[in-house]
Design an enzyme around this catalytic site. Structure first.
Site, PDB file in Angstrom:
ATOM      1  N   TYR A  78     -22.139  63.851  38.595  1.00 46.21           N
ATOM      2  CA  TYR A  78     -21.452  62.980  39.564  1.00 46.21           C
ATOM      3  C   TYR A  78     -22.468  62.414  40.565  1.00 46.21           C
ATOM      4  O   TYR A  78     -22.426  61.232  40.903  1.00 46.21           O
ATOM      5  CB  TYR A  78     -20.341  63.754  40.283  1.00 46.21           C
ATOM      6  CG  TYR A  78     -19.260  64.208  39.320  1.00 46.21           C
ATOM      7  CD1 TYR A  78     -18.225  63.340  38.975  1.00 46.21           C
ATOM      8  CD2 TYR A  78     -19.290  65.474  38.745  1.00 46.21           C
ATOM      9  CE1 TYR A  78     -17.244  63.747  38.067  1.00 46.21           C
ATOM     10  CE2 TYR A  78     -18.327  65.883  37.844  1.00 46.21           C
ATOM     11  CZ  TYR A  78     -17.304  65.020  37.503  1.00 46.21           C
ATOM     12  OH  TYR A  78     -16.352  65.412  36.607  1.00 46.21           O
ATOM     13  N   ASN A 105      -9.928  57.176  35.581  1.00 43.25           N
ATOM     14  CA  ASN A 105     -10.403  56.237  34.543  1.00 43.25           C
ATOM     15  C   ASN A 105      -9.235  55.733  33.682  1.00 43.25           C
ATOM     16  O   ASN A 105      -8.585  56.521  33.003  1.00 43.25           O
ATOM     17  CB  ASN A 105     -11.429  56.974  33.656  1.00 43.25           C
ATOM     18  CG  ASN A 105     -11.941  56.098  32.518  1.00 43.25           C
ATOM     19  OD1 ASN A 105     -11.703  54.888  32.499  1.00 43.25           O
ATOM     20  ND2 ASN A 105     -12.652  56.717  31.570  1.00 43.25           N
ATOM     21  N   CYS A 108     -16.064  58.794  30.508  1.00 43.09           N
ATOM     22  CA  CYS A 108     -16.127  59.586  31.741  1.00 43.09           C
ATOM     23  C   CYS A 108     -16.321  61.067  31.416  1.00 43.09           C
ATOM     24  O   CYS A 108     -16.722  61.844  32.279  1.00 43.09           O
ATOM     25  CB  CYS A 108     -14.871  59.363  32.581  1.00 43.09           C
ATOM     26  SG  CYS A 108     -13.339  59.815  31.769  1.00 43.09           S
ATOM     27  N   HIS A 109     -16.040  61.451  30.139  1.00 44.58           N
ATOM     28  CA  HIS A 109     -16.236  62.862  29.771  1.00 44.58           C
ATOM     29  C   HIS A 109     -17.719  63.245  29.757  1.00 44.58           C
ATOM     30  O   HIS A 109     -18.048  64.426  29.718  1.00 44.58           O
ATOM     31  CB  HIS A 109     -15.614  63.130  28.395  1.00 44.58           C
ATOM     32  CG  HIS A 109     -16.153  62.253  27.304  1.00 44.58           C
ATOM     33  ND1 HIS A 109     -15.651  60.993  27.036  1.00 44.58           N
ATOM     34  CD2 HIS A 109     -17.172  62.430  26.424  1.00 44.58           C
ATOM     35  CE1 HIS A 109     -16.323  60.453  26.014  1.00 44.58           C
ATOM     36  NE2 HIS A 109     -17.253  61.302  25.641  1.00 44.58           N
ATOM     37  N   GLU A 138     -19.901  65.021  20.136  1.00 39.78           N
ATOM     38  CA  GLU A 138     -21.063  64.144  20.285  1.00 39.78           C
ATOM     39  C   GLU A 138     -22.377  64.904  20.088  1.00 39.78           C
ATOM     40  O   GLU A 138     -23.447  64.290  20.020  1.00 39.78           O
ATOM     41  CB  GLU A 138     -21.030  63.464  21.664  1.00 39.78           C
ATOM     42  CG  GLU A 138     -19.814  62.549  21.808  1.00 39.78           C
ATOM     43  CD  GLU A 138     -19.805  61.726  23.095  1.00 39.78           C
ATOM     44  OE1 GLU A 138     -20.764  61.842  23.882  1.00 39.78           O
ATOM     45  OE2 GLU A 138     -18.839  60.965  23.294  1.00 39.78           O
TER      46      GLU A 138
END
Lengths: 189, 154
Positions: free
Chosen positions: A125, A148, A156-157, A183
């Site tokens: 952040y 979001n 945003c994850h 990912e």
């Protein structure tokens, strides 16, 4: 004579729902490994990808954009195809257009910065706050990401606490964990 | 002012619109009338100034679209012999003979009949669609019934 009235009441024609053209906002829902997502598109692109219930999303779209909000799975087919490929691990970068009309100006800035965080990577952040020139706004960045409107596609994850903990997520922490793990898998596996 | 998503109107009212159009449009043109009504409603929707009585607003549009099918039909010569009004094998529940008589009633009477019997609207609500008073809606229905009884007895 009541016979006439009961005959009038007994009218049961075959009926079919109307077929309407695409309008200002189209929406549909789709099932994914992180749960049911509500998708919505305007002419400008994907305006919502949300974990919230369909009715709530449709009402928000009507209030914020246009009351001409219609269910249209077909218009969202390209989005669903990319989401399917993403969850299958074969798509690492979304090509569909995104419309941030539901985000306020500050949130839009945050989401644009987050869109540049690469697949498989994470940031914090604080880093996002510094990246947009607001180094003391880490908390506000968290708020913007939590709201979001285009989850998963605007990643945003990929934003986690500076100590590496997941912090929070609109779709719940298990969903965030699943997306980050997905990912990390080698391409095409 | 908050207008609900148009999809909600479709989900809540498509059956009523379809039934009203099936009752009032020229034979075989109910579905087309309903489709036109929805397109007109979608077009006009964002300019509505309030969300009160959306069903009444839709039914007014639907009744007008159904009436237009008769006007269009009157303007064009129809080869009656080649185009039977009653499709062969139509379901008995449609009671085509009776509804042919209903469609021959004065326009406001037939709309009042359809609102009251097909959609089961109370006179207070039917009156808002007709742009009149509940008492006048009741009168339209009773005049229509009297006319129908005369025809049925023939």
């Amino acid at each position: 004579m009541n016979d006439l009235e009961s005959r009038l009441r007994g009218f049961e024609p075959p009926v079919a729902p109307p077929v309407l053209p695409d309008s200002d906002v189209s929406f549909t829902s789709t099932d994914t490994p992180v749960g049911r997502l509500v998708l919505a598109a305007t002419e400008a692109g994907l305006v919502a990808c949300s974990y919230r219930p369909e009715e709530e999303v449709a009402e928000r779209l009507a209030r914020a954009l246009s009351p001409r909000v219609l269910r249209s799975p077909r218009r969202l087919d390209p989005v669903r195809r990319e989401l399917d490929a993403y969850f299958a691990g074969t798509l690492r970068r979304f090509t569909i257009g995104v419309d941030l009309a539901l985000a306020r100006p500050f949130a839009r800035q945050v989401l644009q910065a987050v869109a540049a965080v690469p697949y498989g990577d994470t940031t914090s952040y604080g880093q996002v706050a510094r990246g947009i020139g607001r180094p003391r706004a880490a908390r506000a960045v968290g708020g913007a990401l939590n709201a979001n409107p285009v989850c998963v596609v605007v990643p945003c994850h990929r934003v986690v606490a500076s100590d590496g903990s997941l912090h929070g997520y609109a779709g719940g922490l298990p969903a965030k964990r699943l997306l980050l793990a997905l990912e990390q898998r080698p391409a095409g596996s | 002012m908050m207008l609900p998503p148009f999809q909600q109107l479709v989900d809540d009212h498509w059956r009523d619109v379809a039934r009203l159009c099936a009752a009032l449009a020229a034979p075989g043109e109910g579905e087309d009338a309903a489709q036109r009504a929805w397109l007109q409603a979608l077009d006009a929707y964002p300019s509505l100034r309030h969300a009160r009585n959306l069903r009444g607003w839709l039914l007014t549009i639907a009744a007008r679209a159904a009436a237009d099918t008769h006007r269009r039909r009157a303007r064009r010569p129809t080869p009656v012999a080649a185009l039977p009004d009653v499709p062969a094998g139509a379901p008995a529940a449609r009671d085509d003979e009776l509804w042919t008589l209903v469609r021959a009633l004065p326009e406001r009477q037939r709309v009042a009949v359809a609102l009251h019997y097909v959609l089961d609207l109370p006179h207070a609500e039917a009156a808002r669609v007709l742009g009149t008073t509940p008492a006048a809606s009741r009168r339209l229905v009773s005049d229509a019934l009297a006319g129908l009884r005369r025809e049925v007895r023939r």
